[in-house]
Design a protein around this motif. Structure first.
Motif, PDB file in Angstrom:
ATOM      1  N   LEU A 168      17.889   6.530 -15.687  1.00 44.78           N
ATOM      2  CA  LEU A 168      16.994   6.005 -14.365  1.00 44.78           C
ATOM      3  C   LEU A 168      16.660   7.420 -13.604  1.00 44.78           C
ATOM      4  CD1 LEU A 168      19.123   3.241 -13.225  1.00 44.78           C
ATOM      5  CD2 LEU A 168      17.171   3.248 -14.726  1.00 44.78           C
ATOM      6  N   LEU A 169      17.527   8.322 -13.545  1.00 45.33           N
ATOM      7  CA  LEU A 169      17.115   9.576 -12.713  1.00 45.33           C
ATOM      8  C   LEU A 169      16.145  10.341 -13.508  1.00 45.33           C
ATOM      9  CD1 LEU A 169      20.831  10.913 -11.897  1.00 45.33           C
ATOM     10  CD2 LEU A 169      19.198   9.681 -10.331  1.00 45.33           C
ATOM     11  N   ALA A 170      15.984  10.281 -14.826  1.00 41.22           N
ATOM     12  CA  ALA A 170      14.862  11.076 -15.393  1.00 41.22           C
ATOM     13  C   ALA A 170      13.480  10.257 -14.890  1.00 41.22           C
ATOM     14  CB  ALA A 170      14.865  10.883 -16.685  1.00 41.22           C
ATOM     15  N   ILE A 171      13.476   9.091 -14.482  1.00 44.20           N
ATOM     16  CA  ILE A 171      12.403   8.405 -14.249  1.00 44.20           C
ATOM     17  C   ILE A 171      12.081   8.836 -12.554  1.00 44.20           C
ATOM     18  CG2 ILE A 171      11.401   6.185 -13.737  1.00 44.20           C
ATOM     19  CD1 ILE A 171      13.061   5.075 -16.027  1.00 44.20           C
ATOM     20  N   ILE A 172      13.239   8.922 -11.814  1.00 42.59           N
ATOM     21  CA  ILE A 172      12.716   9.275 -10.616  1.00 42.59           C
ATOM     22  C   ILE A 172      12.143  10.820 -10.515  1.00 42.59           C
ATOM     23  CG2 ILE A 172      13.660   9.402  -8.236  1.00 42.59           C
ATOM     24  CD1 ILE A 172      15.647   7.231  -9.102  1.00 42.59           C
TER      25      ILE A 172
ATOM     26  N   ILE B 284      21.577  11.391 -18.685  1.00 40.56           N
ATOM     27  CA  ILE B 284      20.978  12.603 -19.644  1.00 40.56           C
ATOM     28  C   ILE B 284      20.581  11.758 -20.978  1.00 40.56           C
ATOM     29  CG2 ILE B 284      21.304  14.556 -21.073  1.00 40.56           C
ATOM     30  CD1 ILE B 284      23.985  14.903 -19.342  1.00 40.56           C
ATOM     31  N   ILE B 285      21.178  10.904 -21.654  1.00 40.87           N
ATOM     32  CA  ILE B 285      20.611  10.147 -22.686  1.00 40.87           C
ATOM     33  C   ILE B 285      19.472   9.209 -22.192  1.00 40.87           C
ATOM     34  CG2 ILE B 285      21.275   8.514 -24.583  1.00 40.87           C
ATOM     35  CD1 ILE B 285      22.960  10.841 -25.262  1.00 40.87           C
ATOM     36  N   PRO B 286      18.529   9.052 -22.844  1.00 30.18           N
ATOM     37  CA  PRO B 286      17.614   7.937 -22.382  1.00 30.18           C
ATOM     38  C   PRO B 286      17.985   6.446 -22.860  1.00 30.18           C
ATOM     39  CG  PRO B 286      16.769   9.265 -24.499  1.00 30.18           C
ATOM     40  CD  PRO B 286      18.150   9.667 -24.004  1.00 30.18           C
TER      41      PRO B 286
ATOM     42  N   GLY C   3      23.949   5.250 -23.172  1.00 27.34           N
ATOM     43  CA  GLY C   3      24.137   6.278 -22.084  1.00 27.34           C
ATOM     44  C   GLY C   3      23.764   5.625 -20.641  1.00 27.34           C
ATOM     45  N   ALA C   4      22.648   5.229 -20.743  1.00 25.52           N
ATOM     46  CA  ALA C   4      22.165   4.518 -19.423  1.00 25.52           C
ATOM     47  C   ALA C   4      22.153   3.114 -19.187  1.00 25.52           C
ATOM     48  CB  ALA C   4      20.755   5.145 -18.978  1.00 25.52           C
ATOM     49  N   LEU C   5      22.773   2.477 -19.851  1.00 25.90           N
ATOM     50  CA  LEU C   5      22.522   0.880 -19.811  1.00 25.90           C
ATOM     51  C   LEU C   5      23.083   0.436 -18.427  1.00 25.90           C
ATOM     52  CD1 LEU C   5      23.618  -0.558 -23.210  1.00 25.90           C
ATOM     53  CD2 LEU C   5      21.394  -0.166 -22.377  1.00 25.90           C
ATOM     54  N   SER C   6      24.012   0.980 -17.884  1.00 29.48           N
ATOM     55  CA  SER C   6      24.284   0.516 -16.492  1.00 29.48           C
ATOM     56  C   SER C   6      23.660   1.452 -15.425  1.00 29.48           C
ATOM     57  CB  SER C   6      25.825   0.633 -16.312  1.00 29.48           C
ATOM     58  OG  SER C   6      26.439  -0.309 -16.844  1.00 29.48           O
ATOM     59  N   GLY C   7      22.775   2.080 -15.693  1.00 23.03           N
ATOM     60  CA  GLY C   7      21.916   2.848 -14.865  1.00 23.03           C
ATOM     61  C   GLY C   7      22.442   3.950 -14.161  1.00 23.03           C
ATOM     62  N   SER C   8      23.820   4.242 -14.254  1.00 25.24           N
ATOM     63  CA  SER C   8      24.180   5.505 -13.495  1.00 25.24           C
ATOM     64  C   SER C   8      25.662   5.526 -14.158  1.00 25.24           C
ATOM     65  CB  SER C   8      24.583   5.243 -12.009  1.00 25.24           C
ATOM     66  OG  SER C   8      25.645   4.269 -11.597  1.00 25.24           O
TER      67      SER C   8
END
Lengths: 430, 156
Positions: A155-159, A150-152, A106-111
């Motif tokens: 990046l947004l979850a970290i912020i 959403i899927i870990p 999910g988040a490999l590209s960051g967004s």
């Protein structure tokens, strides 16, 4: 009044096209001069330095680097091919391949924007060439890309975790079940769509040309990716590494995976480092420039006034929840997710506490909502990313493709709002 | 202006290499710390602070290159419809960046004069970090300034 003034100025500057970090700098410096005077400049300088030295934010460039290495080394193509072989035999399987890939990485590209652009460039031409319907293909790509926040690792979850002072590990783990739920909803949507209109999937994909053999080989080729999952989520869950540290071990895992596939090279690593450094600077300079915004809001008493005003409305908490979800949905049609996040967290944080919401539950749903806004016409960022990456589709077709995705995510949000345990159960186990 | 553009381009690229090195160093330092802590039960006292310093270097030294490549996040639909706005936006961005660099630069000078150290287990002069921030934002300001005369997309 100060609240309205700050937000109006910020929106106006952003809408005129100033870089988001410059818009924050203008409002913060202007606010400082008005409220404290030039003696507050030291406060500003230190807020910038505090932001850029926050080691929790190191996870952002590191997760980006991990994704860049996997994408640039071609390791993701191996995964795509393997998942394709495993699912092989099902009509419309490439739709499912996209969902599966988006779910796992999910988040490999960051967004979501980056994933939409990437899948639009790489997967969409393959799908249309094989006779898949461009509309449904675009919709699945938009939906899959929207799992990124959403899927870990998200990046947004970290912020959010850093700004709202909520457990980052808890937020990351909380995204797993909602992400899987949304992925299941996507699969059901694809299945129902093909069942209602078989023309959406090409006939030759109906098990006749699907590669039947090699499923064991496909599974074997995928196994190195377990290394990534273990080096990121495994080490967090086992308590061996913090989220930031797991991002670094994830980078090492990605390098090992690239080496196993014989795709490791210096130019690839250099390009991956360059891309991760650029994108993370882009994101974190906005965070640094905006850090003082929440302090200014608190200084003017605007945050406290908003909480008091909301409490005075005496609305049912679920009505308040719905209103608090409606705002990001609307604003993220126009404004970048990170920019909105930085404006909203200082205001929403005290409200979440005052209303007694579970912070992990609330912020997870908030993140899903942010991503929803960016697939909503007319200004959704993810839509533009896909339209830009696949100009043959036309903006209108991409916009139409986004509509069922919105319905799907709203359904998912409703389920998660009604059964909070789907969000809070998994983090509660660790 | 061409000379300024050439100079800022060269500096932006040079600093960007340092930003990449800093990012690679974050990976190395973090993994070293995890290994020492869990395999040898010997955590360092400097790794966490160093990651923060390296992160600051990575962000701020990459900033001018992001600006040079016009990579900043912006809401562009209005600006795209009003191309004449581009030089004005570049000028505003340049002035704001340079003013910010000036403010942070003054704080850097104050910290250097008073020998202010960072807080944490491995303190370093705070002016090093603040100075990197002033350098990154200041050079970005100069890059924005050169973009007033370069309306097209950067060469990348």
């Amino acid at each position: 009044m100060a609240l309205v003034g700050f937000f109006a100025a910020l929106f106006a500057l952003m809408l005129f096209g100033l870089p988001v970090f410059i818009a924050f700098l203008v409002v913060n410096l202007g606010g400082l001069v008005l409220l404290i005077g030039p003696r507050g400049f030291g406060l500003f300088a230190n807020s910038v330095v505090d932001s850029i030295t926050t080691s929790a934010f190191a996870a952002i460039p590191l997760f980006l680097l991990m994704g860049e290495i996997l994408f640039r080394s071609g390791s993701v193509e191996v995964l795509f091919d393997s998942v394709d072989r495993l699912i092989g035999g099902l009509r419309g399987r490439l739709y499912l391949v996209v969902v599966a890939l988006s779910t796992v990485f999910g988040a490999l590209s960051g967004s979501a924007v980056a994933v939409a652009a990437l899948l639009g460039r790489s997967v969409l031409p393959t799908m249309t060439a094989r006779g898949y319907a461009p509309g449904l293909s675009s919709g699945v790509i938009l939906a899959g890309a929207s799992l990124a926040p959403i899927i870990p690792p998200s990046l947004l979850a970290i912020i959010v975790g850093s700004l709202a002072e909520v457990s980052i590990a808890g937020l990351l783990i909380a995204g797993i079940l909602p992400g899987l739920l949304l992925a299941v909803l996507m699969v059901v949507w694809v299945g129902v769509s093909i069942w209602r209109n078989p023309g959406l999937a090409p006939q030759e994909d109906n098990g006749k040309t699907a590669r039947e053999g090699g499923k064991a080989l496909a599974l074997l080729r995928m196994t190195p990716f377990l290394l990534i999952i273990f080096s990121v989520m495994g080490l967090i869950v086992l308590g061996i590494a913090t989220p930031s540290e797991s991002a670094a071990t994830g980078v090492v895992g990605a390098i090992l995976v690239a080496a196993i596939y014989r795709r490791l090279s210096w130019p690839m690593l250099r390009d991956a480092l360059a891309s991760a450094a650029k994108i993370s600077a882009m994101i974190l300079i906005i965070v640094a420039a905006s850090r003082l915004f929440s302090q200014l809001l608190a200084f003017t008493g605007a945050t406290r006034a908003l909480v008091a005003w909301s409490a005075g409305l005496d609305l049912d908490p679920m009505v308040m929840f719905a209103l608090m979800m409606l705002v990001p949905f609307v604003i993220c049609m126009f404004v970048d997710q990170v920019a909105f996040l930085l404006m909203a967290v200082p205001l929403y944080g005290p409200l979440v506490a005052a209303l007694g919401f579970d912070p992990i539950w609330f912020w997870t749903l908030f993140l899903i909502n942010l991503t929803l806004g960016s697939v909503t016409p007319p200004f959704g960022y993810t839509l533009f990313a896909l339209a830009g990456a696949a100009p043959q589709l036309g903006t209108g077709q991409v916009f139409r493709a986004g509509l069922p995705v919105i319905a799907l995510f709203v359904l998912g949000l409703l389920i998660l709002a009604l059964w909070p345990g789907l969000v809070t159960w998994l983090p509660g186990q660790f | 202006m061409t000379a300024l553009a050439r100079l800022t381009d060269w500096l932006a690229r040079a600093l960007f290499w340092l930003a990449m090195v800093a990012l690679a160093a974050i990976v190395a330092v973090t993994c070293f710390e995890v290994l020492l802590r869990y395999l040898f039960d010997a955590p360092t006292h400097w790794a966490a602070d160093s990651v923060g310093y390296l992160l600051a270097a990575s962000i701020m030294l990459a900033l001018p290159e992001v600006t040079r490549q016009r990579g900043h996040v912006a809401i562009s639909f209005l600006a795209e419809r009003m191309p004449n706005l581009a030089p004005v936006l570049a000028l505003v961005a340049a002035l704001v960046s340079l003013a910010t660099a000036w403010i942070i630069g003054e704080e850097t000078a104050r910290q250097a004069a008073r020998l202010v150290l960072t807080q944490g287990a491995a303190p370093i002069p705070k002016a090093w970090i603040t100075g990197a921030a002033a350098l990154g934002i200041g050079l970005s300001g100069l890059v924005f300034l050169t973009q007033m005369w370069k309306p097209s997309k950067g060469s990348g």
